[in-house]
Design an enzyme around this catalytic site. Structure first.
Site, PDB file in Angstrom:
ATOM      1  N   SER A   1      22.193  80.853  88.504  1.00  0.00           N
ATOM      2  CA  SER A   1      23.646  80.793  88.748  1.00  0.00           C
ATOM      3  C   SER A   1      24.248  79.683  87.884  1.00  0.00           C
ATOM      4  O   SER A   1      23.514  78.831  87.353  1.00  0.00           O
ATOM      5  CB  SER A   1      23.858  80.465  90.233  1.00  0.00           C
ATOM      6  OG  SER A   1      25.171  80.040  90.495  1.00  0.00           O
TER       7      SER A   1
ATOM      8  N   TYR B   1      23.449  76.700  98.573  1.00  0.00           N
ATOM      9  CA  TYR B   1      23.383  77.634  97.437  1.00  0.00           C
ATOM     10  C   TYR B   1      23.059  76.870  96.155  1.00  0.00           C
ATOM     11  O   TYR B   1      22.180  77.266  95.384  1.00  0.00           O
ATOM     12  CB  TYR B   1      24.710  78.376  97.309  1.00  0.00           C
ATOM     13  CG  TYR B   1      24.709  79.490  96.284  1.00  0.00           C
ATOM     14  CD1 TYR B   1      24.171  80.732  96.591  1.00  0.00           C
ATOM     15  CD2 TYR B   1      25.257  79.305  95.012  1.00  0.00           C
ATOM     16  CE1 TYR B   1      24.172  81.768  95.660  1.00  0.00           C
ATOM     17  CE2 TYR B   1      25.269  80.329  94.082  1.00  0.00           C
ATOM     18  CZ  TYR B   1      24.725  81.563  94.411  1.00  0.00           C
ATOM     19  OH  TYR B   1      24.721  82.586  93.483  1.00  0.00           O
TER      20      TYR B   1
HETATM   21  P1  NAD Z   1      25.796  91.007  96.565  1.00  0.00           P
HETATM   22  O1  NAD Z   1      26.110  90.323  97.850  1.00  0.00           O
HETATM   23  O2  NAD Z   1      26.527  92.214  96.172  1.00  0.00           O
HETATM   24  O3  NAD Z   1      24.239  91.323  96.473  1.00  0.00           O
HETATM   25  C1  NAD Z   1      23.256  90.573  97.125  1.00  0.00           C
HETATM   26  C2  NAD Z   1      22.019  91.419  97.295  1.00  0.00           C
HETATM   27  O4  NAD Z   1      21.046  90.693  98.064  1.00  0.00           O
HETATM   28  C3  NAD Z   1      22.314  92.717  98.070  1.00  0.00           C
HETATM   29  O5  NAD Z   1      21.548  93.768  97.528  1.00  0.00           O
HETATM   30  C4  NAD Z   1      21.820  92.378  99.471  1.00  0.00           C
HETATM   31  O6  NAD Z   1      21.453  93.524 100.212  1.00  0.00           O
HETATM   32  C5  NAD Z   1      20.616  91.516  99.130  1.00  0.00           C
HETATM   33  N1  NAD Z   1      20.188  90.739 100.291  1.00  0.00           N
HETATM   34  C6  NAD Z   1      20.913  89.846 101.005  1.00  0.00           C
HETATM   35  N2  NAD Z   1      20.190  89.399 102.047  1.00  0.00           N
HETATM   36  C7  NAD Z   1      18.973  90.011 101.984  1.00  0.00           C
HETATM   37  C8  NAD Z   1      17.802  89.960 102.759  1.00  0.00           C
HETATM   38  N3  NAD Z   1      17.727  89.204 103.874  1.00  0.00           N
HETATM   39  N4  NAD Z   1      16.736  90.715 102.401  1.00  0.00           N
HETATM   40  C9  NAD Z   1      16.812  91.515 101.301  1.00  0.00           C
HETATM   41  N5  NAD Z   1      17.894  91.605 100.522  1.00  0.00           N
HETATM   42  C10 NAD Z   1      18.971  90.865 100.857  1.00  0.00           C
HETATM   43  O7  NAD Z   1      26.021  89.868  95.478  1.00  0.00           O
HETATM   44  P2  NAD Z   1      25.581  89.788  93.941  1.00  0.00           P
HETATM   45  O8  NAD Z   1      26.624  88.982  93.274  1.00  0.00           O
HETATM   46  O9  NAD Z   1      25.235  91.112  93.402  1.00  0.00           O
HETATM   47  O10 NAD Z   1      24.285  88.852  94.062  1.00  0.00           O
HETATM   48  C11 NAD Z   1      23.056  89.155  93.428  1.00  0.00           C
HETATM   49  C12 NAD Z   1      22.405  87.868  92.976  1.00  0.00           C
HETATM   50  O11 NAD Z   1      23.202  87.278  91.955  1.00  0.00           O
HETATM   51  C13 NAD Z   1      22.283  86.807  94.066  1.00  0.00           C
HETATM   52  O12 NAD Z   1      21.054  86.116  93.919  1.00  0.00           O
HETATM   53  C14 NAD Z   1      23.449  85.890  93.773  1.00  0.00           C
HETATM   54  O13 NAD Z   1      23.255  84.598  94.266  1.00  0.00           O
HETATM   55  C15 NAD Z   1      23.424  85.927  92.257  1.00  0.00           C
HETATM   56  N6  NAD Z   1      24.643  85.479  91.576  1.00  0.00           N
HETATM   57  C16 NAD Z   1      25.842  86.100  91.757  1.00  0.00           C
HETATM   58  C17 NAD Z   1      26.943  85.641  91.067  1.00  0.00           C
HETATM   59  C18 NAD Z   1      28.299  86.264  91.191  1.00  0.00           C
HETATM   60  O14 NAD Z   1      29.265  85.720  90.654  1.00  0.00           O
HETATM   61  N7  NAD Z   1      28.451  87.405  91.848  1.00  0.00           N
HETATM   62  C19 NAD Z   1      26.837  84.554  90.195  1.00  0.00           C
HETATM   63  C20 NAD Z   1      25.598  83.939  90.029  1.00  0.00           C
HETATM   64  C21 NAD Z   1      24.507  84.417  90.729  1.00  0.00           C
END
Ligand code: NAD
Length: 253
Positions: free
Chosen positions: A145, A158
Site C-alpha cells: 500500500s 493498517y
Molecule cells: P475490497 O474490500 O474490495 O477487497 C478486499 C478483499 O479481501 C475481498 O475479496 C474480501 O472478500 C477479502 N477479505 C476480507 N476479509 C477476508 C477474510 N477474513 N478472509 C478472506 N478474504 C477476506 O478492497 P480492495 O481495495 O480490492 O483490497 C484488496 C487489497 O488491496 C487489500 O489488501 C487492500 O488493503 C489493498 N489495497 C487497496 C488499496 C485501495 O486503494 N483500494 C490501496 C492499497 C492497497
C-alpha cells in the site's frame, strides 16, 4: 527475446486470495488472460468470475476460506487439486479500519494485523513449501500500500500491517531467492474499490487525495493488470524483494 513468451503464464496455476471483488478480482482476470489457471481463496462466492475466466480458456476453482484468524497450510494443498500444482500466490485479501489512534480498539488492531500480515506469512510459507516439494520455483506477490511508505491518518493497524508486508516481502526474498522463489509486492495507490469507499464519500478527503495524484484520477482495479502479470512471469525472474508502486505518481509528489 520473445516478449509474448516471456510474459506468458501458460501452464501455471495462480492462487489469489480475496478475488471475489476489487483489486483481487481484476488481478485474477489479468493472470487468466496471460494463460494461468486460477484458484480463489474467498470468504464468499466469487459470483461470475468462473465464467469470466472460462472466456479466457482457463479453469477456476473457488475455495471457501475465511483468513481472519489464520490461513491453514492445507489451503495451498487444496488449491493444487485444480491442476496438480501451484506456481503463483497473490496475497491480496486485506481489510482496513479507520479510527483515531486514541480510540483504536484491540479488535480493530488484531483483525487487521491477523489478515493483512499473519495470513500473508502463513500462506507464503505454505506456498513456498509447495514450490519446494514440486520443484521449479514459484512467485509470491504481496499486496502492499502507499501506507507501506507513509503513515496515513486514522489507520494505525493498517499502516503497521502494510509496512510489515513491505518488510516481510524483503525478508522472505532474502531467504527464498536462492531457492528460485521470487517474492515481490505491488503497492497500489488510491484505487476505487470498497476499501476506499469511505474516503471517496468524504468530499474533503476525496478532493485532497485527487488533488495530489499526478495522474489526476483514482486508480482502477485494471491498472494493476500489467504489474501482476509481470511479477508472476519469467520476465521478473531476477526481481526479488521489490515493492512496485502502481499509484498514478502519488509517491513521486
Ligand atoms: P475490497 O474490500 O474490495 O477487497 C478486499 C478483499 O479481501 C475481498 O475479496 C474480501 O472478500 C477479502 N477479505 C476480507 N476479509 C477476508 C477474510 N477474513 N478472509 C478472506 N478474504 C477476506 O478492497 P480492495 O481495495 O480490492 O483490497 C484488496 C487489497 O488491496 C487489500 O489488501 C487492500 O488493503 C489493498 N489495497 C487497496 C488499496 C485501495 O486503494 N483500494 C490501496 C492499497 C492497497
Amino acid at each position: 527475446m520473445d516478449a509474448a513468451a516471456v510474459f506468458s503464464l501458460e501452464g501455471r496455476t495462480a492462487v489469489v486470495s480475496g478475488c471475489n471483488t476489487g483489486l483481487g478480482r481484476a488481478m485474477a482476470v489479468a493472470l487468466a488472460e496471460a494463460g494461468a489457471d486460477i484458484v480463489g481463496l474467498n470468504r464468499s462466492e466469487a459470483a461470475g468470475l468462473g465464467e469470466e475466466i472460462a472466456r479466457c480458456g482457463r479453469s477456476f476453482l473457488d475455495l471457501r476460506a475465511d483468513l481472519a484468524h489464520g490461513a491453514p497450510a492445507e489451503l495451498v494443498e487444496q488449491a493444487a487439486a485444480l491442476t496438480g500444482r501451484v506456481d503463483i500466490l497473490v496475497n491480496n485479501a486485506g481489510i482496513i479500519r479507520r479510527r483515531s489512534a486514541l480510540e483504536f480498539s484491540e479488535t480493530d488492531w488484531d483483525d487487521v494485523v491477523d489478515l493483512n500480515l499473519r495470513a500473508v506469512f502463513q500462506l507464503s510459507q505454505a506456498a513456498a513449501r509447495r514450490f519446494m516439494s514440486q520443484g521449479g520455483g514459484g512467485k509470491i506477490i504481496n499486496v502492499a500500500s502507499m501506507l507501506s511508505f507513509q503513515g496515513g491518518l486514522r489507520v494505525a493497524s493498517y499502516t503497521a500491517s502494510k509496512s510489515g508486508v513491505l518488510g516481510l516481502t524483503r525478508a522472505l526474498a532474502n531467504e527464498w531467492a536462492p531457492l528460485g522463489i521470487n517474492v515481490n509486492a505491488i503497492a497500489p495507490g488510491y484505487m476505487s474499490t470498497n476499501n476506499t469507499a469511505e474516503l471517496r464519500a468524504d468530499a474533503d478527503r476525496n478532493d485532497a487525495i485527487l488533488g495530489r495524484i499526478p495522474a489526476g484520477r483514482w486508480g482502477r482495479p485494471e491498472d494493476l493488470s500489467g504489474a501482476v502479470v509481470f511479477l508472476a512471469s519469467r520476465a521478473a525472474d531476477y526481481v526479488h524483494g521489490h515493492t512496485l508502486a502502481v499509484d498514478g505518481g502519488w509517491l513521486a509528489r
